[in-house]
Design a protein around this motif. Structure first.
Motif, PDB file in Angstrom:
ATOM      1  N   GLY A  20       0.827  -1.197   0.000  1.00  0.00           N
ATOM      2  CA  GLY A  20       0.000   0.000   0.000  1.00  0.00           C
ATOM      3  C   GLY A  20       0.866   1.253   0.000  1.00  0.00           C
ATOM      4  N   ILE A  21       0.289   2.331  -0.493  1.00  0.00           N
ATOM      5  CA  ILE A  21       0.988   3.608  -0.455  1.00  0.00           C
ATOM      6  C   ILE A  21       0.037   4.662   0.112  1.00  0.00           C
ATOM      7  N   GLU A  22       0.604   5.719   0.602  1.00  0.00           N
ATOM      8  CA  GLU A  22      -0.181   6.812   1.150  1.00  0.00           C
ATOM      9  C   GLU A  22      -0.704   7.679   0.001  1.00  0.00           C
ATOM     10  N   PRO A  23      -1.864   8.308   0.182  1.00  0.00           N
ATOM     11  CA  PRO A  23      -2.404   9.172  -0.874  1.00  0.00           C
ATOM     12  C   PRO A  23      -1.433  10.256  -1.336  1.00  0.00           C
ATOM     13  N   ASN A  24      -0.588  10.758  -0.433  1.00  0.00           N
ATOM     14  CA  ASN A  24       0.356  11.813  -0.830  1.00  0.00           C
ATOM     15  C   ASN A  24       1.480  11.285  -1.724  1.00  0.00           C
ATOM     16  N   GLN A  25       1.560   9.954  -1.914  1.00  0.00           N
ATOM     17  CA  GLN A  25       2.547   9.354  -2.810  1.00  0.00           C
ATOM     18  C   GLN A  25       1.977   9.142  -4.222  1.00  0.00           C
ATOM     19  N   VAL A  26       0.720   9.469  -4.401  1.00  0.00           N
ATOM     20  CA  VAL A  26       0.057   9.310  -5.695  1.00  0.00           C
ATOM     21  C   VAL A  26       0.270  10.594  -6.505  1.00  0.00           C
ATOM     22  N   VAL A  30      -2.996  11.640 -11.276  1.00  0.00           N
ATOM     23  CA  VAL A  30      -3.801  10.462 -10.929  1.00  0.00           C
ATOM     24  C   VAL A  30      -4.872  10.845  -9.918  1.00  0.00           C
ATOM     25  N   MET A  31      -4.470  11.553  -8.884  1.00  0.00           N
ATOM     26  CA  MET A  31      -5.411  11.948  -7.833  1.00  0.00           C
ATOM     27  C   MET A  31      -6.491  12.858  -8.400  1.00  0.00           C
ATOM     28  N   SER A  32      -6.108  13.758  -9.284  1.00  0.00           N
ATOM     29  CA  SER A  32      -7.073  14.674  -9.894  1.00  0.00           C
ATOM     30  C   SER A  32      -8.109  13.907 -10.718  1.00  0.00           C
ATOM     31  N   SER A  33      -7.652  12.965 -11.521  1.00  0.00           N
ATOM     32  CA  SER A  33      -8.579  12.146 -12.318  1.00  0.00           C
ATOM     33  C   SER A  33      -9.529  11.368 -11.414  1.00  0.00           C
ATOM     34  N   PHE A  34      -8.977  10.772 -10.372  1.00  0.00           N
ATOM     35  CA  PHE A  34      -9.783   9.990  -9.441  1.00  0.00           C
ATOM     36  C   PHE A  34     -10.847  10.856  -8.769  1.00  0.00           C
ATOM     37  N   ASN A  43     -13.278   5.294   1.870  1.00  0.00           N
ATOM     38  CA  ASN A  43     -12.472   4.118   2.193  1.00  0.00           C
ATOM     39  C   ASN A  43     -11.423   3.812   1.123  1.00  0.00           C
ATOM     40  N   GLU A  44     -10.749   4.845   0.647  1.00  0.00           N
ATOM     41  CA  GLU A  44      -9.742   4.682  -0.403  1.00  0.00           C
ATOM     42  C   GLU A  44      -8.510   3.962   0.133  1.00  0.00           C
ATOM     43  N   LYS A  45      -8.028   2.996  -0.646  1.00  0.00           N
ATOM     44  CA  LYS A  45      -6.786   2.290  -0.321  1.00  0.00           C
ATOM     45  C   LYS A  45      -5.953   2.253  -1.592  1.00  0.00           C
ATOM     46  N   TRP A  46      -4.828   2.957  -1.591  1.00  0.00           N
ATOM     47  CA  TRP A  46      -3.963   3.090  -2.754  1.00  0.00           C
ATOM     48  C   TRP A  46      -2.820   2.088  -2.702  1.00  0.00           C
ATOM     49  N   SER A  47      -2.400   1.627  -3.883  1.00  0.00           N
ATOM     50  CA  SER A  47      -1.235   0.760  -4.002  1.00  0.00           C
ATOM     51  C   SER A  47      -0.637   0.954  -5.390  1.00  0.00           C
ATOM     52  N   GLU A  56      -3.154   1.904  -8.290  1.00  0.00           N
ATOM     53  CA  GLU A  56      -4.438   1.224  -8.139  1.00  0.00           C
ATOM     54  C   GLU A  56      -5.108   1.740  -6.872  1.00  0.00           C
ATOM     55  N   VAL A  57      -6.421   1.935  -6.959  1.00  0.00           N
ATOM     56  CA  VAL A  57      -7.160   2.382  -5.787  1.00  0.00           C
ATOM     57  C   VAL A  57      -8.403   1.514  -5.625  1.00  0.00           C
ATOM     58  N   LYS A  58      -8.640   1.070  -4.404  1.00  0.00           N
ATOM     59  CA  LYS A  58      -9.863   0.352  -4.044  1.00  0.00           C
ATOM     60  C   LYS A  58     -10.667   1.302  -3.175  1.00  0.00           C
ATOM     61  N   PHE A  59     -11.987   1.351  -3.398  1.00  0.00           N
ATOM     62  CA  PHE A  59     -12.798   2.324  -2.678  1.00  0.00           C
ATOM     63  C   PHE A  59     -14.276   1.971  -2.779  1.00  0.00           C
ATOM     64  N   ASP A  60     -15.074   2.666  -1.991  1.00  0.00           N
ATOM     65  CA  ASP A  60     -16.533   2.546  -2.043  1.00  0.00           C
ATOM     66  C   ASP A  60     -17.074   3.773  -2.752  1.00  0.00           C
ATOM     67  N   PHE A  61     -18.055   3.552  -3.645  1.00  0.00           N
ATOM     68  CA  PHE A  61     -18.656   4.660  -4.376  1.00  0.00           C
ATOM     69  C   PHE A  61     -20.068   4.276  -4.782  1.00  0.00           C
TER      70      PHE A  61
END
Length: 135
Positions: A20-26, A30-34, A43-47, A56-61
């Motif tokens: 996993g990586i922290e959101p600030n490492q994205v 990528v973050m803007s598109s997401f 519940n975002e989980k980045w890797s 890659e991001v896993k999340f609820d939407f």
């Protein structure tokens, strides 16, 4: 025995978190598109993705569990979300019922790539794991 248990727990936690990586490492692109496409995601989980250049991001939407893979420029490569087995096209349900009777369905997803849309069904049957794809 207590020390062994604690060591195993620490090793387990470390191995789970090392991918996993922290959101600030994205990257910002990528973050803007997401954030643009999924503004109310939770519940975002980045890797890292399949390559060192992908994220890659896993999340609820909107009540669904999603997973999206982006390249470093912020272009999505693959999107998927979980669906109920009952929501598969009838032909896919019939195929599973006929050819894999008694299957224990683990996960059913709808998947998009730039080239195609398909369904993925993961299940166990007679101590074997299967992944079957339908277009």
């Amino acid at each position: 025995m207590k020390k062994l248990l604690i060591v195993l727990v620490v090793i387990g936690l470390w191995s789970c978190s090392k991918n996993g990586i922290e959101p600030n490492q994205v990257p910002d692109a990528v973050m803007s598109s997401f954030k643009s496409e999924y503004p109310t995601a939770s519940n975002e989980k980045w890797s890292k993705g399949d390559t060192k250049e992908d994220y890659e991001v896993k999340f609820d939407f909107e009540g669904k569990k999603w997973e999206v893979e982006y390249d470093k420029k912020g272009d999505w490569k693959e999107k998927e979300y979980e669906i109920k087995f009952e929501d598969l096209p009838q032909a896919a349900k019939d195929y599973i019922s006929l050819n894999y009777s008694g299957a224990d369905i683990e996960e059913t997803e709808k998947v998009w790539t730039k080239e195609e849309t398909y369904y993925e069904v993961e299940f166990d049957l007679e101590y074997k794991e299967y992944e079957v794809y339908f277009d």
